[in-house]
Enzyme design. Sequence first.
Site, PDB file in Angstrom:
ATOM      1  N   LYS A  36       0.834  -1.131  -0.038  1.00 60.98           N
ATOM      2  CA  LYS A  36      -0.033   0.049  -0.082  1.00 60.98           C
ATOM      3  C   LYS A  36       0.800   1.074  -0.064  1.00 60.98           C
ATOM      4  O   LYS A  36       0.627   2.172  -0.750  1.00 60.98           O
ATOM      5  CB  LYS A  36      -1.025  -0.048   1.480  1.00 60.98           C
ATOM      6  CG  LYS A  36      -1.794  -1.093   1.359  1.00 60.98           C
ATOM      7  CD  LYS A  36      -2.761  -1.059   2.451  1.00 60.98           C
ATOM      8  CE  LYS A  36      -2.194  -0.934   3.961  1.00 60.98           C
ATOM      9  NZ  LYS A  36      -1.292  -2.270   4.097  1.00 60.98           N
ATOM     10  N   ARG A  69      -9.965   1.108   8.083  1.00 61.85           N
ATOM     11  CA  ARG A  69      -9.514  -0.273   8.234  1.00 61.85           C
ATOM     12  C   ARG A  69     -10.701  -1.090   9.223  1.00 61.85           C
ATOM     13  O   ARG A  69     -10.403  -2.045   9.420  1.00 61.85           O
ATOM     14  CB  ARG A  69      -8.403  -0.168   9.211  1.00 61.85           C
ATOM     15  CG  ARG A  69      -7.080  -0.791   8.913  1.00 61.85           C
ATOM     16  CD  ARG A  69      -5.955  -0.259   9.542  1.00 61.85           C
ATOM     17  NE  ARG A  69      -4.872  -1.087   9.553  1.00 61.85           N
ATOM     18  CZ  ARG A  69      -3.560  -0.711   9.035  1.00 61.85           C
ATOM     19  NH1 ARG A  69      -3.698   0.324   8.520  1.00 61.85           N
ATOM     20  NH2 ARG A  69      -2.758  -1.584   9.116  1.00 61.85           N
ATOM     21  N   ARG A 106      11.966  -5.576   5.036  1.00 58.85           N
ATOM     22  CA  ARG A 106      11.850  -4.033   4.801  1.00 58.85           C
ATOM     23  C   ARG A 106      12.600  -3.029   5.539  1.00 58.85           C
ATOM     24  O   ARG A 106      12.833  -3.382   6.681  1.00 58.85           O
ATOM     25  CB  ARG A 106      10.192  -3.687   5.308  1.00 58.85           C
ATOM     26  CG  ARG A 106       9.818  -2.121   5.181  1.00 58.85           C
ATOM     27  CD  ARG A 106       8.513  -1.712   5.419  1.00 58.85           C
ATOM     28  NE  ARG A 106       7.818  -2.250   6.350  1.00 58.85           N
ATOM     29  CZ  ARG A 106       6.423  -2.338   6.434  1.00 58.85           C
ATOM     30  NH1 ARG A 106       5.944  -1.537   5.748  1.00 58.85           N
ATOM     31  NH2 ARG A 106       5.809  -2.657   7.506  1.00 58.85           N
ATOM     32  N   ARG A 152      -0.650  -8.770  13.311  1.00 59.40           N
ATOM     33  CA  ARG A 152      -1.196  -7.730  12.303  1.00 59.40           C
ATOM     34  C   ARG A 152      -2.050  -8.676  11.279  1.00 59.40           C
ATOM     35  O   ARG A 152      -3.138  -8.048  10.793  1.00 59.40           O
ATOM     36  CB  ARG A 152      -0.104  -7.000  11.565  1.00 59.40           C
ATOM     37  CG  ARG A 152       0.369  -5.881  12.717  1.00 59.40           C
ATOM     38  CD  ARG A 152       1.827  -5.549  12.295  1.00 59.40           C
ATOM     39  NE  ARG A 152       1.971  -4.966  10.943  1.00 59.40           N
ATOM     40  CZ  ARG A 152       2.934  -4.792  10.266  1.00 59.40           C
ATOM     41  NH1 ARG A 152       4.066  -5.189  10.550  1.00 59.40           N
ATOM     42  NH2 ARG A 152       2.981  -3.871   9.120  1.00 59.40           N
ATOM     43  N   ARG A 174      10.887  -1.356  11.181  1.00 54.51           N
ATOM     44  CA  ARG A 174       9.769  -1.034  11.978  1.00 54.51           C
ATOM     45  C   ARG A 174       9.795  -1.874  12.994  1.00 54.51           C
ATOM     46  O   ARG A 174       9.823  -3.264  12.891  1.00 54.51           O
ATOM     47  CB  ARG A 174       8.536  -0.990  10.978  1.00 54.51           C
ATOM     48  CG  ARG A 174       8.156   0.257  10.709  1.00 54.51           C
ATOM     49  CD  ARG A 174       7.170   0.443   9.556  1.00 54.51           C
ATOM     50  NE  ARG A 174       5.899  -0.226  10.082  1.00 54.51           N
ATOM     51  CZ  ARG A 174       4.965  -0.197   9.215  1.00 54.51           C
ATOM     52  NH1 ARG A 174       4.653   0.382   8.160  1.00 54.51           N
ATOM     53  NH2 ARG A 174       3.966  -1.047   9.832  1.00 54.51           N
TER      54      ARG A 174
END
Length: 216
Positions: A13, A88, A127, A171, A160
Site C-alpha cells: 500500500k 480499516r 523492509r 497484524r 519498523r
Amino acid sequence: MRLVLLGPPGAGKGTQSSRLATELRAVHLSSGDILRAERKSQTELGKLAQTFMDAGSLVPDDLILRMMICRISGPEASGGFVLDGFPRTIPQAEGLDERLAMLKRPIDRVVSINADDSVVSRRLTGRWTCPKDSSVFNESYSPPRRAGVCDLCGTALVRRKDDEPQVVSQRLTTYHAETRPLIDYYRGRGVLTSIDGNAEIDDVYARIVAACRGNG
Ligand code: AP5
Ligand code: MG
C-alpha cells in the site's frame, strides 16, 4: 482522483501509494505514517497509539477518525487523495463516507491489493524505511543502492518495530478479522476492484492504474 488502497500489511500500500500520488497529483495520506510521526513527537495521540501499534492491533476508531477526517477535509486534499491504511474497519469506512458525502467528494475507486500471508510476511521482514522521508526499500526485492542508506536523502534506514515475526502474525490476524470485511462493504457500493498483489512492484502498479482507468 479520490482513491483508497486496501490490503494486508506488506501488500504494498505504501510503496504503490507514494508513486500513485505523484502520478495523480494527489496527496498521499497514510494513517500508519501519521501515527508514527505522532509517536515520534510524543504527542498524546502518539503515546496512546503506541501500545496498540506495538501489539499489532488497531488504534480505536474515534481517534483514527478524528486524525484522518481533518486531513481529508483540508485544502491540501481538495485536489484528490490516495488513502493508505485508512479506513480499516466498517465504522471508519462509514465515518469517511459520511464526511465525503457532506463535502460532495465521494470516493472514485477502492483497490484491494490481495496478497498471500506467506508472501507479505517475507516482504515485511526484509523492509527498511527512511525515518526522514519515509522512502521504503526491501533487502530482497528493491534494495537501496548502498546497503542501509536512503537513496534519496542519505539517512540511515531503520526497521519498523512491528515487523518482528510475532507482531506481523498478529497484524495479519487483525487484518483478516477487522479489515477484510471492507472488501464486501465497498463491493456493495460499486467502487471496488480487486487485484493480485503477489506480483512484482511494477506489475502491481500497472494493475492499480488500469483499475483507476476502469479497465481493471
Ligand atoms: P500501517 O503503517 O498502515 O501498516 P500496515 O497496514 O500493517 O501495512 P504496512 O505499512 O506494513 O504494509 P504496506 O502495505 O504499506 O507495504 P509496503 O509498501 O510498506 O499501520 C501500522 C499500525 O498503525 C497498525 O498495525 C495499527 O496499529 C495502526 N493503524 C494504522 N492505520 C490505522 C487505522 N486506520 N485504524 C486503526 N489503527 C491503525 O511494503 C512492504 C515491503 O514489501 C517493503 O519492503 C516493500 O519494498 C516491499 N514490497 C512492496 N510491494 C512489493 C512487491 N510487489 N514485490 C516485492 N516486494 C514488495
Ligand atoms: Mg504502509
